[in-house]
Design a protein around this motif. Structure first.
Motif, PDB file in Angstrom:
ATOM      1  N   UNK A   4       0.826  -1.205   0.000  1.00 57.33           N
ATOM      2  CA  UNK A   4       0.000   0.000   0.000  1.00 57.33           C
ATOM      3  C   UNK A   4       0.858   1.252   0.000  1.00 57.33           C
ATOM      4  N   UNK A   5       0.464   2.238  -0.780  1.00 57.40           N
ATOM      5  CA  UNK A   5       1.113   3.543  -0.800  1.00 57.40           C
ATOM      6  C   UNK A   5       0.535   4.353   0.354  1.00 57.40           C
ATOM      7  N   UNK A   6       1.381   4.769   1.282  1.00 62.43           N
ATOM      8  CA  UNK A   6       0.883   5.475   2.474  1.00 62.43           C
ATOM      9  C   UNK A   6       0.427   6.897   2.168  1.00 62.43           C
ATOM     10  N   UNK A   7       0.837   7.449   1.040  1.00 61.57           N
ATOM     11  CA  UNK A   7       0.370   8.791   0.670  1.00 61.57           C
ATOM     12  C   UNK A   7      -1.013   8.748   0.039  1.00 61.57           C
ATOM     13  N   UNK A   8      -1.186   7.847  -0.930  1.00 56.45           N
ATOM     14  CA  UNK A   8      -2.453   7.793  -1.668  1.00 56.45           C
ATOM     15  C   UNK A   8      -3.434   6.793  -1.064  1.00 56.45           C
ATOM     16  N   UNK A  11      -3.548   0.528  -3.299  1.00 64.44           N
ATOM     17  CA  UNK A  11      -2.736  -0.673  -3.442  1.00 64.44           C
ATOM     18  C   UNK A  11      -1.778  -0.479  -4.614  1.00 64.44           C
ATOM     19  N   UNK A  12      -0.488  -0.615  -4.326  1.00 61.85           N
ATOM     20  CA  UNK A  12       0.554  -0.426  -5.343  1.00 61.85           C
ATOM     21  C   UNK A  12       0.881  -1.736  -6.060  1.00 61.85           C
ATOM     22  N   UNK A  13       0.785  -2.845  -5.326  1.00 59.98           N
ATOM     23  CA  UNK A  13       1.130  -4.142  -5.916  1.00 59.98           C
ATOM     24  C   UNK A  13       0.576  -5.267  -5.056  1.00 59.98           C
TER      25      UNK A  13
END
Length: 164
Positions: A4-8, A11-13
């Motif tokens: 997970x991208x903590x900014x957006x 789920x990144x991957x």
């Protein structure tokens, strides 16, 4: 395993490869380790998200992982703790002593601490890899551990928190 991208907060991957449920997850600055019911630990590069290696050796589900400066530790339903060199990714020691599944691990500067379904907390010297203390006091499984300020806290299914 999802990244997970903590900014957006998106789920990144998704990291795939285990054939059983993922029960444990821990990260170092450069690697992510996932432990599974398939008895393996997968090592992922924290930047590229590629699987670097699959660690094998446990004979039952991997239930808990912890990471220190030079080692990664895995606890299993097979009643053992495995000590892995964080650079070579080789198992350098198998710690035995618990009579039931290892459910919790905590790392202090000089000791590894483990908690088990056998209701005990064990302290392991990280120089000799020997159990230097076995603590009885809980009436049910030791499920969680935390180490801070020279003290160790243990949480149990018996509803109590121990201070060691």
């Amino acid at each position: 395993v999802r990244v997970w991208d903590t900014r957006t907060l998106e789920c990144r991957a998704t990291l795939t490869g285990h054939t059983g449920a993922v029960r444990a997850l821990v990260a170092s600055p450069t690697r992510v380790f996932s432990g599974s019911d398939d008895t393996t630990i997968k090592v992922w590069d924290a930047e590229t998200l590629k699987c670097l290696k699959t660690l094998e050796g446990h004979e039952d589900n991997v239930r808990v992982l912890a990471v220190g400066e030079r080692h990664m530790f895995s606890g299993s339903w097979d009643k053992t703790i495995r000590v892995w060199d964080i650079l070579t990714l080789e198992c350098i020691r198998v710690l035995e002593g618990h009579t039931e599944a290892v459910l919790a691990l905590a790392v202090s500067p000089t000791q590894l601490v483990s908690g088990s379904y056998d209701t005990t907390v064990r302290f392991w010297d990280m120089t000799t890899w020997r159990c230097v203390r076995k603590c009885d006091g809980h009436e049910d499984a030791v499920r969680v551990l935390a180490a801070a300020g020279g003290r160790v806290f243990s949480g149990s299914y018996d509803g109590t928190i121990g201070l060691w």
